[in-house]
Design a protein around this motif. Structure first.
Motif, PDB file in Angstrom:
ATOM      1  N   PRO A  25      27.508  -1.718  14.403  1.00 52.72           N
ATOM      2  CA  PRO A  25      26.454  -2.692  14.718  1.00 52.72           C
ATOM      3  C   PRO A  25      25.231  -2.556  13.802  1.00 52.72           C
ATOM      4  O   PRO A  25      24.659  -3.573  13.386  1.00 52.72           O
ATOM      5  N   ALA A  26      24.868  -1.329  13.453  1.00 55.40           N
ATOM      6  CA  ALA A  26      23.711  -1.140  12.557  1.00 55.40           C
ATOM      7  C   ALA A  26      24.019  -1.727  11.185  1.00 55.40           C
ATOM      8  O   ALA A  26      23.148  -2.348  10.548  1.00 55.40           O
ATOM      9  N   ALA A  27      25.261  -1.568  10.731  1.00 56.45           N
ATOM     10  CA  ALA A  27      25.627  -2.109   9.417  1.00 56.45           C
ATOM     11  C   ALA A  27      25.611  -3.646   9.451  1.00 56.45           C
ATOM     12  O   ALA A  27      25.181  -4.295   8.493  1.00 56.45           O
ATOM     13  N   LEU A  85      18.869   0.076   4.865  1.00 54.68           N
ATOM     14  CA  LEU A  85      18.657  -0.799   6.031  1.00 54.68           C
ATOM     15  C   LEU A  85      19.476  -0.308   7.222  1.00 54.68           C
ATOM     16  O   LEU A  85      19.018  -0.329   8.369  1.00 54.68           O
ATOM     17  N   VAL A  86      20.692   0.135   6.959  1.00 56.88           N
ATOM     18  CA  VAL A  86      21.505   0.686   8.049  1.00 56.88           C
ATOM     19  C   VAL A  86      20.768   1.885   8.665  1.00 56.88           C
ATOM     20  O   VAL A  86      20.682   2.023   9.897  1.00 56.88           O
ATOM     21  N   LEU A 121      12.037   2.212   5.688  1.00 58.94           N
ATOM     22  CA  LEU A 121      12.692   3.496   5.976  1.00 58.94           C
ATOM     23  C   LEU A 121      11.706   4.653   5.797  1.00 58.94           C
ATOM     24  O   LEU A 121      11.660   5.597   6.601  1.00 58.94           O
ATOM     25  N   ARG A 122      10.875   4.573   4.742  1.00 57.78           N
ATOM     26  CA  ARG A 122       9.865   5.626   4.541  1.00 57.78           C
ATOM     27  C   ARG A 122       8.925   5.681   5.745  1.00 57.78           C
ATOM     28  O   ARG A 122       8.550   6.759   6.208  1.00 57.78           O
ATOM     29  N   ASP A 145      22.739  -8.672   7.920  1.00 54.42           N
ATOM     30  CA  ASP A 145      22.008  -9.890   8.266  1.00 54.42           C
ATOM     31  C   ASP A 145      20.620  -9.896   7.639  1.00 54.42           C
ATOM     32  O   ASP A 145      20.062 -10.954   7.356  1.00 54.42           O
ATOM     33  N   GLU A 146      20.075  -8.699   7.452  1.00 49.81           N
ATOM     34  CA  GLU A 146      18.714  -8.613   6.907  1.00 49.81           C
ATOM     35  C   GLU A 146      18.677  -8.640   5.392  1.00 49.81           C
ATOM     36  O   GLU A 146      17.613  -8.810   4.791  1.00 49.81           O
TER      37      GLU A 146
END
Ligand SMILES: Cc1ncc(COP(=O)(O)O)c(C=O)c1O
Length: 484
Positions: free
Chosen positions: A129-131, A356-357, A155-156, A136-137
């Motif tokens: 689901p995270a992938a 992003l994941v 992420l940082r 999508d992003e």
């Protein structure tokens, strides 16, 4: 580039090859060939290395040339050596095997192999689901070139927020996203360790850290951890004062491989010592998310840092998934910029999609990590139960977190055991892989990241080969072992 190993070097690596367990059953040449195969199996003798001429090795081992000739012939027959007249002989792989990224070779064809060499878990269910959410992003980023040498800002931000929550106020500018903790360490070493500089590491320690240090041609000294009690604070600080290393590398949380957790007081004293000796202190927090007994964690090493002496590295491989290849450095903002400039010459930047994941996984951190901890705690207990049942003479400290257990064997048999275990479908990381000089033969690292049934089966198989190893030919193991 071809590297070669001299007769004396190979003799040192081979150690007590003529008195290895089981040895009395085979002639000298077969024992020698078996010992060379063993070195290849556990990665201590790399592939593609030119072996010494027969006469040179015979002299170094004080055996007849005929013995070496026959051993080389046997190695050629099994595919572990390739020779060309006038050019020499190189270590190779038998057909059907491939080289793993670790430099170890792994059989392609053996689905029954239980891999106890890797201390990392399968991905959590949240990964797919995270992938999907990350995909999508992605369009948001597709209008740019996509290179972010310091990492994606979101992420940082997320990594910095996690440090702040643990009591070390951190801004996103202090975070560099890397391709795993391994790259974080490599970059720090590239920046801080010129060839020949002195570096202090724990012994035993994480083998790929030793590999990264070897690549920098660092001069390594060690602080020996006691298998039962961990760091000796006085000795560690004395080693710092005596060697005044350029850099010291420690794994304070559930140390790989011993599983020990560094107490808060020693963290504070270590940072003070690093300040006094002008040492850059690298704290590898790979296992920090994995306390398994519900205990409170000591403060991060960086909490005690008032002089920018501490560089923290960490990543997502242990609590989330190694296949993401997401790690980071936490350091001062200027140091992060210098590391980012350096990494451009290595791999430019980390992949946008994976970052992003990682952002999505970190949003679910509490639940993902809670499941992982419960799973690892159960697997640790399964492993311990299996050990107590099948190998009751082995001793070990029960780690309160992390992924690894460091077992003290009933003799200096680790490499022989790993070779024998390979034959019954268990890959083991023998003790000497975690040290510098071929010591640590009395220990083996047992990760508890595999499913319970695999752990039980692995211990059953290891116990069966352990009891087949020739007890009569076992070296006198009651003499105290030196752990350097
Ligand atoms: C202490 C330590 N540091 C670094 C690493 C490498 O981790 P990564 O997969 O994040 O590169 C590992 C993996 O086993 C480890 O145990």
């Amino acid at each position: 580039m071809t590297t070669s190993v001299r007769g004396g070097q190979l003799a040192r690596l081979l150690g007590q090859w003529h008195s290895l367990p089981g040895r009395h059953r085979s002639p000298d040449y077969a024992a020698l060939a078996g010992a060379v195969r063993g070195l290849l199996t556990d990665g201590r003798l790399p592939l593609g290395v030119r072996l010494p001429a027969e006469r040179e090795l015979a002299e170094a081992l004080a055996v007849s040339r005929t013995t070496v000739t026959a051993a080389y012939r046997s190695l050629r027959e099994t595919g572990h050596l390739t020779s060309r007249r006038g050019a020499g002989s190189w270590t190779t792989l038998p057909n059907g095997h491939r080289v793993a990224s670790s430099g170890l070779w792994t059989p392609d064809d053996d689905l029954d192999m239980i891999d106890m060499g890797v201390a990392a878990s399968a991905a959590p269910v949240e990964l797919v689901p995270a992938a999907r959410a990350a995909a999508d992003e992605l369009p948001r980023f597709l209008g740019t070139a996509g290179y972010h040498p310091t990492g994606l800002m979101e992420l940082r931000d997320a990594v910095a927020a996690a440090y702040t929550a643990r009591g070390v106020p951190t801004s996103a500018e202090q975070i560099l996203i890397t391709s795993g903790t391994q790259q974080a360490l490599d970059l720090v070493l590239r920046l801080s360790v010129p060839a020949g500089a002195s570096v202090l590491v724990e012994s035993p320690t994480y083998p790929n850290a030793l590999a990264a240090l070897a690549a920098r041609r660092a001069r390594i000294s060690t602080h020996g951890l006691d298998a039962a009690t961990g760091w000796d604070g006085e000795l560690l600080l004395a080693a710092m004062r005596q060697t005044r290393p350029r850099l010291a590398y420690v794994i304070p949380e559930f140390q790989n491989p011993t599983g020990h957790l560094m107490p808060a007081a020693l963290r504070e004293r270590l940072v003070a010592a690093a300040h006094a000796t002008g040492t850059e202190l690298v704290a590898d927090e790979s296992f920090v998310d994995l306390p398994l007994n519900g205990e409170a964690m000591p403060p991060p090493v960086a909490v005690f840092d008032r002089h920018s002496r501490v560089v923290t590295i960490g990543g997502m491989s242990k609590a989330y998934w190694g296949g993401l290849r997401i790690g980071w450095v936490r350091a001062s903002a200027p140091l992060v910029q210098r590391l980012a400039a350096l990494r451009v010459g290595v791999d430019m930047a980390s992949p946008v999609l994976e970052q992003l994941v990682a952002v999505h996984l970190l949003q679910d951190a509490p639940s993902i990590v809670a499941v992982r901890r419960a799973q690892l705690a159960a697997r640790r207990d399964t492993l311990i139960e299996a050990l107590r049942e099948h190998l009751p003479e082995w001793r070990f400290f029960v780690p309160s977190g992390g992924v690894t257990l460091w077992a003290e064997l009933d003799g200096p048999i680790s490499s022989a055991l790993a070779r024998a275990a390979e034959d019954v479908g268990v890959r083991l990381a023998p003790g000497p892989r975690f040290g510098l000089d071929g010591t640590l033969e009395r220990f083996v690292r047992l990760p508890f990241s595999l499913p319970p049934d695999d752990l039980i089966e692995a211990i059953r198989r290891i116990a069966s080969v352990r009891h087949d190893l020739d007890r009569a030919a076992r070296p006198a193991w009651r003499t105290p072992a030196v752990i350097t």
